[in-house]
Design a protein around this motif. Sequence first.
Motif, PDB file in Angstrom:
ATOM      1  N   LYS A   9     -19.482 -20.970  24.686  1.00  0.00           N
ATOM      2  CA  LYS A   9     -20.531 -21.179  25.682  1.00  0.00           C
ATOM      3  C   LYS A   9     -21.605 -20.105  25.539  1.00  0.00           C
ATOM      4  O   LYS A   9     -21.335 -19.000  25.088  1.00  0.00           O
ATOM      5  N   LYS A  57     -10.474 -18.485  36.432  1.00  0.00           N
ATOM      6  CA  LYS A  57     -10.319 -19.502  37.484  1.00  0.00           C
ATOM      7  C   LYS A  57      -9.749 -18.877  38.753  1.00  0.00           C
ATOM      8  O   LYS A  57     -10.168 -19.211  39.861  1.00  0.00           O
ATOM      9  N   LYS A  76     -18.296 -19.495  32.618  1.00  0.00           N
ATOM     10  CA  LYS A  76     -17.753 -20.681  33.292  1.00  0.00           C
ATOM     11  C   LYS A  76     -18.418 -20.909  34.646  1.00  0.00           C
ATOM     12  O   LYS A  76     -18.626 -22.055  35.068  1.00  0.00           O
ATOM     13  N   TYR A  77     -18.769 -19.811  35.323  1.00  0.00           N
ATOM     14  CA  TYR A  77     -19.387 -19.889  36.659  1.00  0.00           C
ATOM     15  C   TYR A  77     -20.655 -19.037  36.649  1.00  0.00           C
ATOM     16  O   TYR A  77     -20.697 -17.946  37.231  1.00  0.00           O
ATOM     17  N   THR A 124      -9.142 -17.529  30.518  1.00  0.00           N
ATOM     18  CA  THR A 124      -9.713 -18.695  31.202  1.00  0.00           C
ATOM     19  C   THR A 124      -9.022 -18.920  32.537  1.00  0.00           C
ATOM     20  O   THR A 124      -9.682 -19.133  33.569  1.00  0.00           O
ATOM     21  N   GLU A 141     -15.734 -14.357  30.394  1.00  0.00           N
ATOM     22  CA  GLU A 141     -15.334 -15.763  30.526  1.00  0.00           C
ATOM     23  C   GLU A 141     -15.790 -16.324  31.874  1.00  0.00           C
ATOM     24  O   GLU A 141     -16.264 -17.454  31.975  1.00  0.00           O
TER      25      GLU A 141
END
Length: 303
Positions: free
Chosen positions: A215, A77, A109-110, A73, A105
Amino acid sequence: MSNIKKIVDIGDKELEVWKSGKGRTIIILPGMMSSLAEWELLYEELSKEARVIIYYRAGYGKSDKGKIPRNCTENAKDLYALMKKLRITSPIIIGHSYGGLILQEFVMKYPNEASEIILVDSTSYGAHKLDEVEIEEEDGSSTEAWVEKCKIYSSLSKEVLQVEMAEWITEMKKNLSSSQHLEVEEFMSNPVMFESLSEELEHDLLTCGETNQHKSFPNTSTIVIGRDPKASITEMVESEGLHRSEAEEIELIWQTLILNQTKLNYKTTYIMAEGSGHSVHLEKPEVIKKAVDSILNSTEVED
């Protein structure tokens, strides 16, 4: 062709970034304990037709580790922050092994940042299942054992690590040009790398099956490249000393996890890297190159 190596400040840390070529942007995410030197030949080939960026994630190479413990994670980022810093939009992103787990991941997330992704024999969220295989005469190769080893390595000096890793370094050099030998020596004698590695292993491979499948996967165009099971089993028997039955059991789990990746979304296609074990980028780089070409050519047709 110019190969630019630079340190890029992404806010809370600095990352070592290599880039070469012009045109469409391709980002490469290497796996665990993977020096950028391993990607030299493929990196050079891809940069003949695109702008290629490859970097050491936090704690690896000359990249800062930062204050936050490492996991996929946090690594995702950092990738997002690097893209914003370099003003990269809609890249093709390649993730090998653990780099593929970071990539999964990242796109969850994006979901609107990558235009296409290529998972190269990628680690899966269910990778902890591999440790369930009982190995006769266990030599400390389990994930838990590796976490402990890495914690010990992280406490050693660079000089001691060079001695400790000498055999491993020699083996890695066999696949590389002499110009990259120093890069590998520096990479493998970095105690901070082992600190990061222990955190990644502990968080992402021991517990990720329980904590990270949270997700839905976006409909990003995805290519899954998997290793050849026959080649992989042979490699485990000959190089790692496993019994064939043990290697076959491990491979069955790995191939099932890869099969699950092919169902991530309806835009996923699968390619087997025939004759290759896990290190597809070294053993069959042309398979990755061909996958990238299929994306670039398709984009050109659409344009």
